[in-house]
Motif scaffolding. Structure first.
Motif, PDB file in Angstrom:
ATOM      1  N   THR A   2       0.726  -1.299   0.053  1.00 39.16           N
ATOM      2  CA  THR A   2      -0.058   0.066   0.019  1.00 39.16           C
ATOM      3  C   THR A   2       0.866   1.163  -0.044  1.00 39.16           C
ATOM      4  OG1 THR A   2      -1.689  -1.195   1.385  1.00 39.16           O
ATOM      5  CG2 THR A   2      -1.825   1.122   1.210  1.00 39.16           C
ATOM      6  N   SER A   3       0.202   2.294  -0.801  1.00 41.73           N
ATOM      7  CA  SER A   3       1.080   3.522  -0.877  1.00 41.73           C
ATOM      8  C   SER A   3       0.794   4.148   0.706  1.00 41.73           C
ATOM      9  CB  SER A   3       0.556   4.212  -1.846  1.00 41.73           C
ATOM     10  OG  SER A   3       0.789   5.581  -1.610  1.00 41.73           O
ATOM     11  N   LEU A   5       0.511   7.136   0.891  1.00 38.94           N
ATOM     12  CA  LEU A   5      -0.532   8.309   0.965  1.00 38.94           C
ATOM     13  C   LEU A   5      -1.846   7.380   1.438  1.00 38.94           C
ATOM     14  CD1 LEU A   5       0.441   9.742  -2.665  1.00 38.94           C
ATOM     15  CD2 LEU A   5       1.083  10.497  -0.253  1.00 38.94           C
ATOM     16  N   GLU A   6      -2.054   6.339   1.388  1.00 40.91           N
ATOM     17  CA  GLU A   6      -3.146   5.676   1.549  1.00 40.91           C
ATOM     18  C   GLU A   6      -3.348   5.235   3.108  1.00 40.91           C
ATOM     19  OE1 GLU A   6      -5.887   5.952  -0.620  1.00 40.91           O
ATOM     20  OE2 GLU A   6      -4.249   6.841  -1.635  1.00 40.91           O
ATOM     21  N   LEU A   7      -1.978   5.212   3.846  1.00 46.26           N
ATOM     22  CA  LEU A   7      -2.267   4.968   5.191  1.00 46.26           C
ATOM     23  C   LEU A   7      -2.815   5.801   6.141  1.00 46.26           C
ATOM     24  CD1 LEU A   7       1.472   3.160   4.913  1.00 46.26           C
ATOM     25  CD2 LEU A   7      -0.803   1.948   4.928  1.00 46.26           C
ATOM     26  N   HIS A   8      -3.209   5.058   7.431  1.00 48.56           N
ATOM     27  CA  HIS A   8      -3.786   5.931   8.495  1.00 48.56           C
ATOM     28  C   HIS A   8      -3.434   5.259   9.635  1.00 48.56           C
ATOM     29  CE1 HIS A   8      -6.733   7.451   5.379  1.00 48.56           C
ATOM     30  NE2 HIS A   8      -6.674   8.631   6.390  1.00 48.56           N
ATOM     31  N   HIS A  12       0.330   3.589   9.173  1.00 45.40           N
ATOM     32  CA  HIS A  12       1.101   4.689   8.626  1.00 45.40           C
ATOM     33  C   HIS A  12       2.152   5.012   9.779  1.00 45.40           C
ATOM     34  CE1 HIS A  12       0.993   9.088   7.079  1.00 45.40           C
ATOM     35  NE2 HIS A  12       2.224   8.572   7.196  1.00 45.40           N
ATOM     36  N   ASP A  23       9.039   6.858   3.862  1.00 47.14           N
ATOM     37  CA  ASP A  23       7.838   6.284   3.270  1.00 47.14           C
ATOM     38  C   ASP A  23       6.897   6.941   4.593  1.00 47.14           C
ATOM     39  OD1 ASP A  23       6.155   5.470   1.425  1.00 47.14           O
ATOM     40  OD2 ASP A  23       6.370   3.429   1.885  1.00 47.14           O
ATOM     41  N   TRP A  27       2.423  13.020   2.611  1.00 48.05           N
ATOM     42  CA  TRP A  27       1.097  12.422   2.565  1.00 48.05           C
ATOM     43  C   TRP A  27       0.432  13.125   1.556  1.00 48.05           C
ATOM     44  CZ3 TRP A  27      -3.462  12.781   5.714  1.00 48.05           C
ATOM     45  CH2 TRP A  27      -4.195  11.536   5.841  1.00 48.05           C
ATOM     46  N   ARG A  28      -1.081  13.042   1.759  1.00 45.75           N
ATOM     47  CA  ARG A  28      -1.909  13.564   0.803  1.00 45.75           C
ATOM     48  C   ARG A  28      -2.055  14.982   0.661  1.00 45.75           C
ATOM     49  NH1 ARG A  28      -7.143  10.251   2.945  1.00 45.75           N
ATOM     50  NH2 ARG A  28      -6.262   8.233   2.466  1.00 45.75           N
ATOM     51  N   ASN A  29      -2.326  15.555  -0.488  1.00 44.06           N
ATOM     52  CA  ASN A  29      -2.357  16.904  -1.020  1.00 44.06           C
ATOM     53  C   ASN A  29      -1.226  17.704  -0.558  1.00 44.06           C
ATOM     54  OD1 ASN A  29      -4.951  16.182  -1.769  1.00 44.06           O
ATOM     55  ND2 ASN A  29      -5.553  16.552   0.136  1.00 44.06           N
TER      56      ASN A  29
END
Length: 140
Positions: A2-3, A5-8, A12, A23, A27-29
């Motif tokens: 999993t990227s 960017l998709e982790l929580h 993460h 890694d 993160w997002r945006n």
């Protein structure tokens, strides 16, 4: 795999720790992530959270205790209220810090900086009557 960017949450945090942020830092945006280590106010155990942040001043960092606009503050915030001695990791740099809530005089500029990082913070504030705090993490 999993990227990042998709982790929580825990996945993460684990990926960030395994790679010293190579890694998980980005993160997002276009946001960036630090790890905040607090002591559980009930358990006394170390808790680790991946949080959006921005640098501030000479070596401090800002995070927002939003919990997506929930009426209850996030557990990590309650933990640092009980014990403001925390650790912070930015990429491979892990250090002791002291957490404090931004003063009313500081908050507008700090809030604007955090909203520039994650515009949804303004929406989260509209969802709750709780004043969402900006937390300053100061290296000690």
């Amino acid at each position: 795999m999993t990227s990042a960017l998709e982790l929580h949450g825990t996945p993460h945090v684990d990926r960030y720790l395994e790679t010293n942020g190579e890694d998980g830092y980005h993160w997002r945006n276009g946001t960036t992530i630090l790890l905040l280590f607090t002591k559980g106010r009930k358990s006394g155990e170390q808790r680790t959270h991946a949080l959006i942040f921005r640098p501030w001043g000479d070596g401090s960092y800002l995070v927002v205790a939003s919990k997506g606009g929930n009426d209850v503050a996030p557990a990590w915030f309650l933990n640092l209220e009980a014990d403001p001695a925390v650790e912070v990791q930015v990429k491979g740099d892990r250090f002791a810090a002291r957490a404090r809530v931004a003063t009313p005089e500081e908050k507008p500029g700090m809030w604007a900086e955090m909203v520039s990082a994650w515009p949804d913070y303004d929406e989260y504030q509209k969802k709750t009557s709780r004043e969402i705090p900006v937390v300053v993490l100061e290296r000690v």
